[in-house]
Design an enzyme around this catalytic site. Structure first.
Site, short mmCIF file in Angstrom:
data_model
loop_
_atom_site.label_atom_id
_atom_site.label_comp_id
_atom_site.label_asym_id
_atom_site.label_seq_id
_atom_site.Cartn_x
_atom_site.Cartn_y
_atom_site.Cartn_z
N HIS A 95 0.86 -1.19 0.00
CA HIS A 95 0.00 0.00 0.00
C HIS A 95 0.89 1.23 0.00
O HIS A 95 1.96 1.23 0.59
CB HIS A 95 -0.89 0.01 1.25
N ASP A 121 -7.87 -5.37 -0.51
CA ASP A 121 -8.33 -6.19 -1.65
C ASP A 121 -8.05 -7.67 -1.47
O ASP A 121 -8.50 -8.48 -2.28
CB ASP A 121 -7.66 -5.70 -2.94
C1 SDX Z 1 -6.27 -0.02 -3.11
O1 SDX Z 1 -4.51 4.45 -2.04
C2 SDX Z 1 -5.46 3.83 -1.46
O2 SDX Z 1 -5.87 4.16 -0.38
C3 SDX Z 1 -6.03 2.64 -2.26
C4 SDX Z 1 -7.03 1.78 -1.53
C5 SDX Z 1 -8.33 2.50 -1.24
O3 SDX Z 1 -9.07 2.10 -0.32
O4 SDX Z 1 -8.68 3.40 -2.06
O5 SDX Z 1 -6.47 1.33 -0.29
C6 SDX Z 1 -7.41 0.56 -2.37
O6 SDX Z 1 -6.02 0.35 -4.22
C7 SDX Z 1 -5.38 -1.00 -2.39
C8 SDX Z 1 -4.15 -1.44 -3.24
C9 SDX Z 1 -4.62 -2.48 -4.25
N1 SDX Z 1 -3.53 -2.79 -5.19
C10 SDX Z 1 -2.86 -3.93 -5.14
O7 SDX Z 1 -3.04 -4.80 -4.30
C11 SDX Z 1 -1.84 -4.08 -6.26
C12 SDX Z 1 -0.54 -4.64 -5.69
N2 SDX Z 1 0.08 -3.62 -4.86
C13 SDX Z 1 1.20 -2.90 -5.45
O8 SDX Z 1 1.11 -2.72 -6.83
C14 SDX Z 1 1.58 -1.68 -4.63
O9 SDX Z 1 1.70 -2.07 -3.32
C15 SDX Z 1 0.69 -0.44 -4.69
C16 SDX Z 1 0.37 -0.02 -6.07
C17 SDX Z 1 -0.57 -0.66 -3.93
C18 SDX Z 1 1.47 0.69 -3.98
O10 SDX Z 1 2.54 0.93 -4.80
P1 SDX Z 1 3.75 1.93 -4.48
O11 SDX Z 1 3.50 2.71 -3.24
O12 SDX Z 1 4.04 2.65 -5.74
O13 SDX Z 1 4.91 0.90 -4.11
P2 SDX Z 1 5.99 0.37 -5.12
O14 SDX Z 1 5.34 -0.33 -6.28
O15 SDX Z 1 6.93 1.49 -5.42
O16 SDX Z 1 6.73 -0.72 -4.23
C19 SDX Z 1 7.55 -0.33 -3.13
C20 SDX Z 1 8.34 -1.58 -2.73
C21 SDX Z 1 9.01 -2.24 -3.93
O17 SDX Z 1 10.17 -2.89 -3.43
P3 SDX Z 1 11.61 -2.29 -3.87
O18 SDX Z 1 11.58 -2.33 -5.39
O19 SDX Z 1 11.61 -0.85 -3.34
O20 SDX Z 1 12.57 -3.21 -3.23
O21 SDX Z 1 7.45 -2.56 -2.18
C22 SDX Z 1 7.42 -3.71 -3.07
C23 SDX Z 1 8.05 -3.31 -4.37
O22 SDX Z 1 8.74 -4.42 -4.91
N3 SDX Z 1 5.99 -4.02 -3.29
C24 SDX Z 1 5.54 -5.18 -3.78
C25 SDX Z 1 4.15 -5.06 -3.78
N4 SDX Z 1 3.80 -3.85 -3.32
C26 SDX Z 1 4.95 -3.21 -3.03
N5 SDX Z 1 6.20 -6.28 -4.20
C27 SDX Z 1 5.40 -7.31 -4.64
N6 SDX Z 1 4.04 -7.26 -4.65
C28 SDX Z 1 3.41 -6.18 -4.23
N7 SDX Z 1 2.07 -6.16 -4.23
#
Ligand code: SDX
Length: 375
Positions: free
Chosen positions: A261, A312
């Site tokens: 998140h 989710d």
């Molecule tokens: C919702 O914003 C809100 O409030 C949204 C929400 C709401 O109620 O409106 O809460 C609802 O959208 C929840 C999120 C649903 N999405 C997912 O589940 C998709 C999977 N999650 C990721 O894509 C990610 O966590 C995000 C998009 C939610 C957040 O992305 P960020 O803040 O841009 O984080 P990032 O992609 O830059 O990752 C940061 C680090 C990385 O590691 P490093 O490269 O720095 O070593 O965390 C890791 C990522 O690799 N990481 C993940 C991951 N999420 C973060 N690695 C694997 N799987 C994941 N899901």
């Protein structure tokens, strides 16, 4: 002009708001100061909608009037239903919702009125009508006639009734009601910010909600709940869950849906409720295999990546236990989040300034024009 911040506006505070508070470190979520844990335990979606829009819990009379307004505005024009029938059956439910909400404005008596009172009336009709749109498409794409809304049922129970043709059990109706409460608002998430940017041009409630639907559709946002269930269906055997996760997480670029998140650094406070509900409804149906598998996935992902479940992860397992189709999970998210989008539109309109950020230009400067025959 300030310098470019982190990508994706991470940690950028755009403006003040009195609607929703998130503590990403402690994993706390408040709607108008009320902890979402208390609302999930004691409130209903209809009451939560009132709280988000009006800023206080309703009196008995206020709640009765609000519930009546929501229950008696569920019907949608037969002309809108006729238009939906023209769509190809393969049209996804989120595309139908995006199109359907646009059409609803053509039949809304307040469409041209952006006053606060008219916007509350439009928000009420949209919150009441979106479940009818979602359920109507489910029936139309299966070649069946839409089921008319039942004003005597709660919003949650009526949706399940219109989807399945059967009145839901007490547990199913309450589970769905709590899921709607938990998804109702979440500060400046992508879809809410899209709605606010639209409202800030002094555009209308329907246009802002269509912007929100478009943003929520993406798999990084509201589309994740559907992707979680597609992953569970792909793994099939619960015994393969651990190896599937470990193999995929070895690829640094892999994003496992339902985890991580932008704001929470601990487990999303909504996830514990949805985990419990997924198991409770699964137990009632005699099948908790999906919830069990997701639990295994959660244990491994947190151990390997130190990232946590978000809203989710378990919502789909709860919906699947109520026989709701996977590609309807994001429309269900939208049916709830329209309450938050509307609250933010009302707040934006009440003290508006156009939202128009800048970019730091990194392209070519002073390029000279070369005529076509010399290129
Ligand atoms: C919702 O914003 C809100 O409030 C949204 C929400 C709401 O109620 O409106 O809460 C609802 O959208 C929840 C999120 C649903 N999405 C997912 O589940 C998709 C999977 N999650 C990721 O894509 C990610 O966590 C995000 C998009 C939610 C957040 O992305 P960020 O803040 O841009 O984080 P990032 O992609 O830059 O990752 C940061 C680090 C990385 O590691 P490093 O490269 O720095 O070593 O965390 C890791 C990522 O690799 N990481 C993940 C991951 N999420 C973060 N690695 C694997 N799987 C994941 N899901």
């Amino acid at each position: 002009m300030s310098t470019v911040g982190k990508a994706g506006l991470e940690d950028v505070v755009v403006s003040t708001s009195e609607i929703c508070f998130i503590d990403g470190r402690e994993g706390k979520l408040l709607y108008r100061g009320f902890d979402v844990d208390d609302l999930a335990e004691h409130s209903t979606f209809e009451e939560t909608v009132f709280l988000l829009w009006q800023g206080h819990l309703p009196s008995k009379k206020e709640l009765a009037d609000h519930q009546k307004a929501l229950a008696t505005n569920r019907k949608i024009s037969p002309k809108v239903l006729a238009a939906l029938r023209l769509l190809p059956k393969k049209t996804t439910p989120m595309e139908v919702l995006r199109t359907g909400v646009s059409m609803l404005s053509s039949y809304d008596p307040d469409a041209a009125d952006n006053s606060h009172e008219a916007s509350v009336r439009k928000a009420t009709r949209l919150t009441a009508q979106m479940p009818t749109l979602v359920a109507a498409w489910e029936r139309i794409r299966r070649g069946k006639p839409p089921i008319a809304p039942n004003p005597r049922l709660s919003l949650a129970a009526n949706f399940l009734y219109m989807m399945t043709g059967k009145k839901p059990s007490e547990l199913e109706a309450r589970t769905f009601d709590i899921a709607l409460i938990l998804h109702a608002d979440h500060e400046f998430n992508a879809s809410t910010f899209a709605a606010r940017v639209t409202a800030a041009t002094l555009s209308d409630m329907h246009s802002a909600v269509v912007s929100g639907i478009g943003a929520l559709k993406g798999p990084l946002h509201g589309g994740a709940n559907e992707q979680v269930m597609l992953m569970v269906e792909k793994i099939k055997n619960p015994l393969d869950a651990e190896s599937f996760v470990r193999k995929n997480l070895a690829d640094k670029g892999f994003r496992i849906m339902g985890f991580g998140h932008r704001v929470y650094r601990v487990e999303d406070p909504r996830a514990k409720h949805l985990r419990r509900l997924a198991f409770e409804v699964g137990k009632q149906r005699g099948d908790t295999s999906k919830a069990e598998m997701i639990n295994t996935i959660a244990r491994v992902v947190t151990e390997v990546k130190k990232i946590y479940p978000n809203v989710d992860l378990f919502s789909g397992a709860a919906y699947a236990s109520m026989s709701l189709p996977t590609d309807q999970f994001t429309p269900i998210f939208a049916m709830s989040r329209v309450a938050g989008w509307a609250a933010h539109v009302l707040e934006q309109h009440s003290n508006n300034r156009l939202i128009r950020p800048r970019s730091e230009y990194t392209g070519a400067m002073r390029a000279s024009y070369v005529p076509l025959d010399r290129r």
